[in-house]
Design a protein around this motif. Structure first.
Motif, PDB file in Angstrom:
ATOM      1  N   GLU A  52      30.638  48.683  42.649  1.00 48.99           N
ATOM      2  CA  GLU A  52      29.724  48.662  43.790  1.00 48.99           C
ATOM      3  C   GLU A  52      29.513  47.252  44.331  1.00 48.99           C
ATOM      4  OE1 GLU A  52      28.440  51.571  45.304  1.00 48.99           O
ATOM      5  OE2 GLU A  52      30.085  52.224  44.023  1.00 48.99           O
ATOM      6  N   LEU A  53      29.449  46.256  43.439  1.00 50.25           N
ATOM      7  CA  LEU A  53      29.272  44.874  43.870  1.00 50.25           C
ATOM      8  C   LEU A  53      30.492  44.386  44.646  1.00 50.25           C
ATOM      9  CD1 LEU A  53      27.546  42.343  43.947  1.00 50.25           C
ATOM     10  CD2 LEU A  53      28.458  41.736  41.676  1.00 50.25           C
ATOM     11  N   THR A  54      31.685  44.786  44.213  1.00 48.68           N
ATOM     12  CA  THR A  54      32.900  44.426  44.952  1.00 48.68           C
ATOM     13  C   THR A  54      32.847  45.002  46.358  1.00 48.68           C
ATOM     14  OG1 THR A  54      34.220  44.304  42.924  1.00 48.68           O
ATOM     15  CG2 THR A  54      35.426  44.591  44.998  1.00 48.68           C
ATOM     16  N   ALA A  55      32.525  46.283  46.481  1.00 52.74           N
ATOM     17  CA  ALA A  55      32.448  46.917  47.803  1.00 52.74           C
ATOM     18  C   ALA A  55      31.405  46.221  48.680  1.00 52.74           C
ATOM     19  CB  ALA A  55      32.131  48.404  47.657  1.00 52.74           C
ATOM     20  N   ALA A  56      30.250  45.902  48.108  1.00 51.60           N
ATOM     21  CA  ALA A  56      29.186  45.248  48.883  1.00 51.60           C
ATOM     22  C   ALA A  56      29.606  43.856  49.349  1.00 51.60           C
ATOM     23  CB  ALA A  56      27.910  45.164  48.049  1.00 51.60           C
ATOM     24  N   ARG A  57      30.246  43.086  48.468  1.00 50.04           N
ATOM     25  CA  ARG A  57      30.667  41.731  48.854  1.00 50.04           C
ATOM     26  C   ARG A  57      31.756  41.760  49.916  1.00 50.04           C
ATOM     27  NH1 ARG A  57      30.455  38.493  43.046  1.00 50.04           N
ATOM     28  NH2 ARG A  57      28.173  38.259  43.065  1.00 50.04           N
ATOM     29  N   ILE A  58      32.691  42.682  49.785  1.00 52.20           N
ATOM     30  CA  ILE A  58      33.753  42.797  50.788  1.00 52.20           C
ATOM     31  C   ILE A  58      33.143  43.195  52.133  1.00 52.20           C
ATOM     32  CG2 ILE A  58      35.812  44.100  51.462  1.00 52.20           C
ATOM     33  CD1 ILE A  58      36.145  41.949  49.178  1.00 52.20           C
ATOM     34  N   SER A  59      32.234  44.156  52.117  1.00 55.77           N
ATOM     35  CA  SER A  59      31.572  44.594  53.342  1.00 55.77           C
ATOM     36  C   SER A  59      30.852  43.426  54.011  1.00 55.77           C
ATOM     37  CB  SER A  59      30.579  45.714  53.018  1.00 55.77           C
ATOM     38  OG  SER A  59      29.803  46.019  54.146  1.00 55.77           O
ATOM     39  N   PHE A 145      41.450  46.756  46.028  1.00 54.15           N
ATOM     40  CA  PHE A 145      40.936  45.727  45.132  1.00 54.15           C
ATOM     41  C   PHE A 145      40.902  46.329  43.735  1.00 54.15           C
ATOM     42  CE2 PHE A 145      39.386  44.429  49.222  1.00 54.15           C
ATOM     43  CZ  PHE A 145      39.436  43.038  49.180  1.00 54.15           C
ATOM     44  N   ASP A 146      41.496  45.646  42.760  1.00 55.25           N
ATOM     45  CA  ASP A 146      41.581  46.196  41.407  1.00 55.25           C
ATOM     46  C   ASP A 146      40.840  45.309  40.408  1.00 55.25           C
ATOM     47  OD1 ASP A 146      42.248  47.370  38.987  1.00 55.25           O
ATOM     48  OD2 ASP A 146      44.314  47.799  39.601  1.00 55.25           O
ATOM     49  N   PRO A 147      39.576  45.645  40.084  1.00 56.67           N
ATOM     50  CA  PRO A 147      38.797  44.850  39.142  1.00 56.67           C
ATOM     51  C   PRO A 147      39.342  44.879  37.713  1.00 56.67           C
ATOM     52  CG  PRO A 147      37.353  46.244  40.447  1.00 56.67           C
ATOM     53  CD  PRO A 147      38.754  46.702  40.699  1.00 56.67           C
ATOM     54  N   ARG A 148      40.264  45.777  37.407  1.00 56.69           N
ATOM     55  CA  ARG A 148      40.869  45.806  36.068  1.00 56.69           C
ATOM     56  C   ARG A 148      41.755  44.586  35.863  1.00 56.69           C
ATOM     57  NH1 ARG A 148      44.557  50.489  35.781  1.00 56.69           N
ATOM     58  NH2 ARG A 148      45.145  49.509  37.742  1.00 56.69           N
ATOM     59  N   THR A 149      42.461  44.178  36.935  1.00 55.89           N
ATOM     60  CA  THR A 149      43.483  43.132  36.813  1.00 55.89           C
ATOM     61  C   THR A 149      43.186  41.886  37.646  1.00 55.89           C
ATOM     62  OG1 THR A 149      44.722  44.141  38.631  1.00 55.89           O
ATOM     63  CG2 THR A 149      45.295  44.854  36.385  1.00 55.89           C
ATOM     64  N   ILE A 186      39.209  36.898  54.966  1.00 59.71           N
ATOM     65  CA  ILE A 186      38.056  36.731  54.079  1.00 59.71           C
ATOM     66  C   ILE A 186      38.545  36.205  52.734  1.00 59.71           C
ATOM     67  CG2 ILE A 186      36.696  38.554  55.182  1.00 59.71           C
ATOM     68  CD1 ILE A 186      37.403  40.313  52.693  1.00 59.71           C
ATOM     69  N   SER A 187      37.611  35.678  51.971  1.00 61.75           N
ATOM     70  CA  SER A 187      37.895  35.211  50.620  1.00 61.75           C
ATOM     71  C   SER A 187      37.757  36.367  49.627  1.00 61.75           C
ATOM     72  CB  SER A 187      36.912  34.104  50.242  1.00 61.75           C
ATOM     73  OG  SER A 187      37.033  33.789  48.873  1.00 61.75           O
ATOM     74  N   THR A 188      38.569  36.318  48.591  1.00 54.14           N
ATOM     75  CA  THR A 188      38.406  37.273  47.469  1.00 54.14           C
ATOM     76  C   THR A 188      37.836  36.551  46.250  1.00 54.14           C
ATOM     77  OG1 THR A 188      40.663  36.961  46.667  1.00 54.14           O
ATOM     78  CG2 THR A 188      40.311  38.692  48.304  1.00 54.14           C
ATOM     79  N   ASP A 189      37.264  35.380  46.482  1.00 58.19           N
ATOM     80  CA  ASP A 189      36.658  34.599  45.406  1.00 58.19           C
ATOM     81  C   ASP A 189      35.375  35.283  44.910  1.00 58.19           C
ATOM     82  OD1 ASP A 189      36.546  32.400  43.722  1.00 58.19           O
ATOM     83  OD2 ASP A 189      35.269  31.268  45.085  1.00 58.19           O
ATOM     84  N   ARG A 190      35.069  35.109  43.644  1.00 55.69           N
ATOM     85  CA  ARG A 190      33.834  35.604  43.024  1.00 55.69           C
ATOM     86  C   ARG A 190      33.666  37.117  43.122  1.00 55.69           C
ATOM     87  NH1 ARG A 190      29.478  34.160  45.350  1.00 55.69           N
ATOM     88  NH2 ARG A 190      30.403  33.450  47.277  1.00 55.69           N
ATOM     89  N   LEU A 191      34.759  37.837  43.018  1.00 60.11           N
ATOM     90  CA  LEU A 191      34.656  39.298  42.919  1.00 60.11           C
ATOM     91  C   LEU A 191      34.616  39.662  41.437  1.00 60.11           C
ATOM     92  CD1 LEU A 191      37.175  40.481  45.649  1.00 60.11           C
ATOM     93  CD2 LEU A 191      34.675  40.337  45.811  1.00 60.11           C
TER      94      LEU A 191
END
Length: 195
Positions: A52-59, A145-149, A186-191
């Motif tokens: 959920e945090l990844t989705a919120a930050r990307i949004s 976006f794959d938080p596993r890897t 956009i940045s993908t930093d700090r996901l």
């Protein structure tokens, strides 16, 4: 005289039956139900914090760089094409605000992009099934976006193939890199990552 059943009507009836099942049971089962051409997909575990945090930050990052008349929307509603026999629920949709002024499901052809955060419990749904379904639905850009890897991919440029429409371009990325979704970088930093 016997007539053969109309395959389009059979597919339509099959889809309607699956749609009715999803509507009846969605509130009573954990996770999320979606419909593909293969049947009903059940992601059994409700998304947790990193997802959920990844989705919120990307949004949030997208909405900072997009025009005001576009949204990077998380949450309901579904995107649905009954003729294709597909109903999906992207984690984030990029869409014109005016195209959300509708009752029920969103027409997938109004989306600028669909964004998915890979589920810990069913990664093939995002990396395989949706890679097939989203070009079929006419969604021009699909981002994973794959938080596993700590990796992902931007898929675009729908083209016809013998197996149906597919994305012709795939740009892989590592978390921390900048990526371009449609016209916006956009940045993908700090996901967050799954632990």
């Amino acid at each position: 005289m016997t007539t053969a059943p109309d395959p389009l009507r059979c597919d339509s009836l099959r889809y309607r039956a699956m749609r009715d099942i999803v509507e009846q049971v969605q509130d009573s089962v954990p996770g999320k139900l979606e419909i593909t051409q293969d049947g009903i997909v059940h992601d059994m575990i409700s998304p947790g914090g990193p997802h959920e945090l990844t989705a919120a930050r990307i949004s949030r990052r997208l909405e900072q760089v997009m025009p005001d008349d576009l949204l990077a929307h998380t949450g309901t509603p579904d995107v649905e094409d009954p003729h294709a026999g597909v109903m999906r629920h992207p984690d984030v949709i990029v869409i014109a605000e005016a195209d959300m002024e509708t009752e029920g499901s969103i027409d997938p052809r109004t989306l600028v992009a669909a964004i998915e955060v890979v589920s810990r419990s069913n990664p093939d749904n995002d990396w395989v099934s949706k890679v097939r379904d989203y070009p079929l639905l006419g969604i021009p850009v699909y981002v994973i976006f794959d938080p596993r890897t700590g990796t992902g991919a931007v898929l675009s440029d729908i083209h016809p193939t013998p197996a149906g429409p597919r994305y012709a371009t795939r740009k892989d990325f590592l978390y921390g890199e900048e990526i371009t979704i449609a016209e916006w970088t956009i940045s993908t930093d700090r996901l967050p990552r799954y632990s």
